[in-house]
Design a protein around this motif. Sequence first.
Motif, mmCIF file in Angstrom:
data_model
loop_
_atom_site.group_PDB
_atom_site.id
_atom_site.type_symbol
_atom_site.label_atom_id
_atom_site.label_comp_id
_atom_site.label_asym_id
_atom_site.label_seq_id
_atom_site.Cartn_x
_atom_site.Cartn_y
_atom_site.Cartn_z
ATOM 1 N N THR A 158 42.359 51.522 33.099
ATOM 2 C CA THR A 158 41.166 51.391 33.956
ATOM 3 C C THR A 158 40.624 49.970 33.918
ATOM 4 O O THR A 158 40.230 49.432 34.940
ATOM 5 N N HIS A 209 42.308 47.254 33.411
ATOM 6 C CA HIS A 209 43.202 46.411 34.203
ATOM 7 C C HIS A 209 42.935 46.582 35.695
ATOM 8 O O HIS A 209 42.913 45.617 36.449
ATOM 9 N N LEU A 210 42.733 47.811 36.120
ATOM 10 C CA LEU A 210 42.481 48.051 37.543
ATOM 11 C C LEU A 210 41.159 47.446 37.999
ATOM 12 O O LEU A 210 41.024 47.028 39.147
ATOM 13 N N SER A 211 40.170 47.402 37.089
ATOM 14 C CA SER A 211 38.863 46.857 37.455
ATOM 15 C C SER A 211 38.815 45.335 37.365
ATOM 16 O O SER A 211 37.791 44.731 37.677
ATOM 17 N N LYS A 254 47.891 43.969 40.166
ATOM 18 C CA LYS A 254 47.350 45.254 39.726
ATOM 19 C C LYS A 254 48.466 46.222 39.334
ATOM 20 O O LYS A 254 49.453 46.371 40.058
#
Length: 61
Positions: free
Chosen positions: A2, A4-6, A17
């Motif tokens: 999470t 990394h995605l943010s 991503k």
Amino acid sequence: FTAHLSGKGAKYTRLNKPVEMRIVSDGLNKSEALKREIGIKKLTAEQKRGLWAEAETLAKD
């Protein structure tokens, strides 16, 4: 994942991503996790596919 995605993960993952997590290892401290990552990166492509297949099988159980 999470983070990394943010955009709060490493520089590389801010620009590239991640799509999915292939392998999850719980209960590792940072040192153990880094050693695990290095070990996985040293595997051949065929060995990584086998590892992913094994992880998928365990996830289904």
